[in-house]
Design an enzyme around this catalytic site. Structure first.
Site, PDB file in Angstrom:
ATOM      1  N   TYR A 125       0.895  -1.338  -0.013  1.00 25.28           N
ATOM      2  CA  TYR A 125      -0.084   0.008   0.076  1.00 25.28           C
ATOM      3  C   TYR A 125       0.814   1.155   0.106  1.00 25.28           C
ATOM      4  CZ  TYR A 125      -4.813  -1.401   0.583  1.00 25.28           C
ATOM      5  OH  TYR A 125      -6.153  -1.820   0.528  1.00 25.28           O
ATOM      6  N   LYS A 192       2.686 -13.770   6.030  1.00 29.42           N
ATOM      7  CA  LYS A 192       3.116 -14.826   5.136  1.00 29.42           C
ATOM      8  C   LYS A 192       4.448 -15.015   5.209  1.00 29.42           C
ATOM      9  CE  LYS A 192       1.302 -17.734   1.978  1.00 29.42           C
ATOM     10  NZ  LYS A 192       0.217 -18.574   1.977  1.00 29.42           N
ATOM     11  N   ASP A 225      -3.652 -16.864   5.246  1.00 32.61           N
ATOM     12  CA  ASP A 225      -4.528 -17.768   4.977  1.00 32.61           C
ATOM     13  C   ASP A 225      -5.232 -18.649   5.948  1.00 32.61           C
ATOM     14  OD1 ASP A 225      -1.728 -18.655   4.974  1.00 32.61           O
ATOM     15  OD2 ASP A 225      -2.030 -19.980   3.137  1.00 32.61           O
ATOM     16  N   ASP A 249      -5.782  -4.593   5.810  1.00 32.24           N
ATOM     17  CA  ASP A 249      -7.197  -4.152   4.944  1.00 32.24           C
ATOM     18  C   ASP A 249      -8.218  -5.102   5.010  1.00 32.24           C
ATOM     19  OD1 ASP A 249      -8.481  -2.152   3.305  1.00 32.24           O
ATOM     20  OD2 ASP A 249      -7.766  -3.345   1.723  1.00 32.24           O
TER      21      ASP A 249
END
Ligand code: NAD
Length: 364
Positions: A125, A192, A225, A249
């Site tokens: 972002y 991640k 995930d 987000d």
């Protein structure tokens, strides 16, 4: 003399009616606030040539605390989002979104009580992007193809994902500080790191280091995930989540969905020098001036603001009154009724008045 000075930005679209109702609720708590009302948004663009005049930023810099109604981001006028500009200009690096179930709000889940702490300034972002086919993009691709074993195709666009020690330390500290101040038990870092070793891996490593300074609060981590699956299967196992910008987000919306959606999702943007409180939803222009929409998200944002100001008792009283009105389900806006066309739905101001009345009854 007022105890606190707060900048109030009424916004545009449904903003002004939400701001008026929220201000009335805050004033009804009895907390003494000197309001510095600063207009911003599309309604003042013509008169002042910008949707975000300097006076607004100066006011927040002076008062350090602001509450803002939604502001429209006009498409195709060349003006960037006022909401994003405020976060950037004031370096509001932490976005805090509590997601809590209130009895009476229609949702598939009950008893959710999560807080999402999202980093606001880095990650994908950060806005560092190179357009496919541009000279700069080709230079970036050539550079990467020279130094990396993995190659990028020449017909690619490129977005860069920076995550720094500085940025991670301050967001993870903010999550732990929030946990401490609000009696929360656990912070979970979401990442991640197994795939993006040098960005998310750094985030996780720094989070682990920061966690060592907060031995009173449990710390664990989850791969993003897996986190998504666990949030829909066993949300009760989680408390405060801290995430880099993009995952933050996405998971903010997932968590808002768990508690019944945008109408009840408050938010706070916090930096070293200031804090800006706002609802998650936008300016819903089609409902402008109709005294129709739900004021709950902005009123719950004002609960966060009162806590930030150290007015915890008043914040709790206001939150309890909101919870009471929603639980009763009588004086609520159309979106909180089982049938959205229910003629007994009340308007924005009337729901605000019911919240004020509930505080008065509780005080007796
Ligand atoms: P939106 O949140 O304004 O509206 C989407 C729909 O959600 C509305 O049509 C309405 O049905 C419902 N809704 C939203 N708030 C509600 C409320 N308080 N009570 C009842 N129903 C409500 O999203 P959008 O239409 O995508 O965006 C409209 C404008 O708002 C855009 O210009 C966007 O850029 C801006 N925006 C501003 C902020 C902000 O100020 N922080 C946040 C998001 C969007």
């Amino acid at each position: 003399m007022s105890k606190h000075s707060v900048t109030l930005i009424p916004g545009d679209g449904i903003g002004p009616e939400l701001a008026e109702t929220t201000k009335a609720c805050i004033d009804a708590t009895g907390v003494s606030i000197d309001w510095d009302i600063q207009t911003a948004g599309i309604d003042i663009m013509e008169a002042e040539g910008t949707p975000l005049p300097d006076r607004v930023l100066e006011s927040i810099r002076k008062n350090h605390v602001a509450i803002k109604s939604p502001i429209t981001t006009p498409v195709g006028t060349g003006f960037r989002s006022v909401n994003v500009a405020l976060r950037k200009e004031l370096d509001l690096f932490a976005c805090i979104r509590p997601c809590k179930s209130y009895e009476g709000v229609r949702s598939r889940y009950q008893n959710i009580d999560l807080v999402v702490v999202r980093e606001n300034t880095e990650d994908l972002y950060a806005g560092i992007e190179f357009e496919k086919g541009s000279k700069e993009c080709q230079e970036v691709i050539d550079f990467i193809n020279k130094y990396s074993a993995r190659k990028i195709r020449n017909d690619s666009g490129v977005s860069i994902k920076p995550i720094s020690v500085f940025g991670t330390e301050r967001i993870v500290k903010a999550a732990f500080e929030y946990a401490r101040q609000n009696g929360r038990k656990k912070v979970t870092a979401v990442h991640k790191a197994n795939i993006m070793k040098y960005s998310d891996g750094l985030f996780l490593e720094v989070a682990r280091q920061v966690a060592k300074q907060y031995t009173d609060i449990e710390f664990d981590d989850r791969i993003v995930d897996n986190m998504c699956m666990q949030l829909v299967q066993t949300p009760e196992n989680y408390d405060v989540l801290v995430l880099p910008n993009l995952y933050g987000d996405i998971l903010s919306d997932l968590c808002a969905g768990l508690v019944g959606g945008l109408g009840v999702a408050p938010g706070a943007n916090i930096g070293e020098k200031g804090a800006l409180f706002e609802a998650t939803h936008g300016s819903a222009p089609k409902y402008k001036g109709m005294n129709k929409v739900n004021p709950t998200a902005l009123i719950l944002s004002s609960v966060l603001m009162l806590k930030h100001l150290g007015e915890t008792e008043a914040a709790n009283r206001l939150e309890q009154a909101v919870a009471h009105v929603i639980r009763e389900g009588k004086y609520v806006t159309y979106d909180m009724k089982a049938d959205r066309k229910d003629p007994t739905a009340v308007g924005t101001r009337e729901m605000g008045q019911a919240i004020i009345d509930s505080m008065k009854v509780a005080a007796k």
